[in-house]
Design an enzyme around this catalytic site. Sequence first.
Site, PDB file in Angstrom:
ATOM      1  CD  GLU A 157      -1.214  14.793  -9.546  1.00 57.33           C
ATOM      2  OE1 GLU A 157      -2.000  14.701 -10.506  1.00 57.33           O
ATOM      3  OE2 GLU A 157      -0.382  13.915  -9.275  1.00 57.33           O
TER       4      GLU A 157
ATOM      5  CD  GLU B 249      -9.264   1.855  -2.985  1.00 52.58           C
ATOM      6  OE1 GLU B 249     -10.494   1.704  -2.941  1.00 52.58           O
ATOM      7  OE2 GLU B 249      -8.696   2.567  -3.864  1.00 52.58           O
TER       8      GLU B 249
ATOM      9  CB  SER C  88      -0.344   5.302 -14.934  1.00 59.17           C
ATOM     10  OG  SER C  88      -0.728   5.885 -13.711  1.00 59.17           O
TER      11      SER C  88
ATOM     12  CD  GLN D  27       1.388  12.621 -13.633  1.00 61.76           C
ATOM     13  OE1 GLN D  27       1.710  13.467 -12.827  1.00 61.76           O
ATOM     14  NE2 GLN D  27       0.681  11.542 -13.305  1.00 61.76           N
ATOM     15  N   GLY D  28       4.642  11.156 -17.247  1.00 60.59           N
ATOM     16  CA  GLY D  28       4.638   9.760 -17.674  1.00 60.59           C
ATOM     17  C   GLY D  28       4.852   8.864 -16.467  1.00 60.59           C
TER      18      GLY D  28
ATOM     19  CB  SER E 222      -3.548  14.383 -18.162  1.00 59.10           C
ATOM     20  OG  SER E 222      -4.332  13.479 -17.415  1.00 59.10           O
TER      21      SER E 222
END
Length: 327
Positions: free
Chosen positions: A184, A310, A68, A65-66, A100
């Site tokens: 997820e 958070e 961040s 996954q792209g 990842s």
Amino acid sequence: EHGGQGASPWLQTVLREEMWAHEEPRGPQYMNLNYIGPLLMRFGTPDQQARFLPPMAHGEVIWCQGFSEPDAGSDLAALATRAQDRGDGFVVNGRKIWTSYADAPADWCLLLVRTDPAAERHHGISVLLVDMATPGITVRPIDTLAGPHEFNEVTFDDVEVPLDCLLGPRHGGWELIVAGLTFERAGIARYARAGRIIELLVEWANATGRSGDPQVRAALAGLRVRYEAARILNHRTVSLQAAGEVPSVEASIARIHNGQLEQLVSQVGLELLGPAAQLGPDDRWAPLAGAVRRHWARNVPTTIAAGTLEIQKNVVAQRGLGLPKPR
């Protein structure tokens, strides 16, 4: 119909619990099963489903996954990677980080891009399915202290993506990502591994005669209570998924308890076992074959992955309790 067994979410949950409890080595396939596959099932076109889902079910393809970026982590809506619409497709430029399994090597990437720079933060974002063999993609590994290597930096320099690799509506990607993160957060039985560590600590206490120590008993009992709470909260999300719903708030509540449980089990385990607990699994003097130390190292970033602690609390506050956004 997509190459799988048609099994229920509950059967998948039981399998996850058993595999995670016994430290099944998580590989890159988990992204396909946890949330990229479900996203394609929910938002993909029939052609996209026929193209991408069977290879996932057969274990023949690796996805990453792209999401961040260096300046868009927890604040994902601040992403700057841009996809310029050329009519018959897109040209992507930008940089992603903490990706990842990109060097596993990944075959495809679920890529979050900005397709309308003039739109407000949560608008003008789209999701692309990008072939990682496309010219212009560079993958650079990032080393960490958390055990097996997973993280990478990925850059996109004039990467061409065909129009049929747009997932969902153009400029409407935020809804997809919210759903994907929900899948997820609810898709990993983290509590099961924590529960196994608790069992190992109980066995250690009984074998060493520490089970009669009031402080040891209280610590282990407290961990077991937290484990049962996390397990029940995760089962609540599964029940909603089994009913065809997307448990956004419930998934965040479960994720909070999962992350805190994993880190607390590690901390209490290290305290109970003493200085020797810092020894690794290759040291013959390591108590419990180094299981607690390994669990601790792997769970330092747990309250960051899939959205920070958070962020999860903000989801609960705003979507669950109707509180205003933080100032």
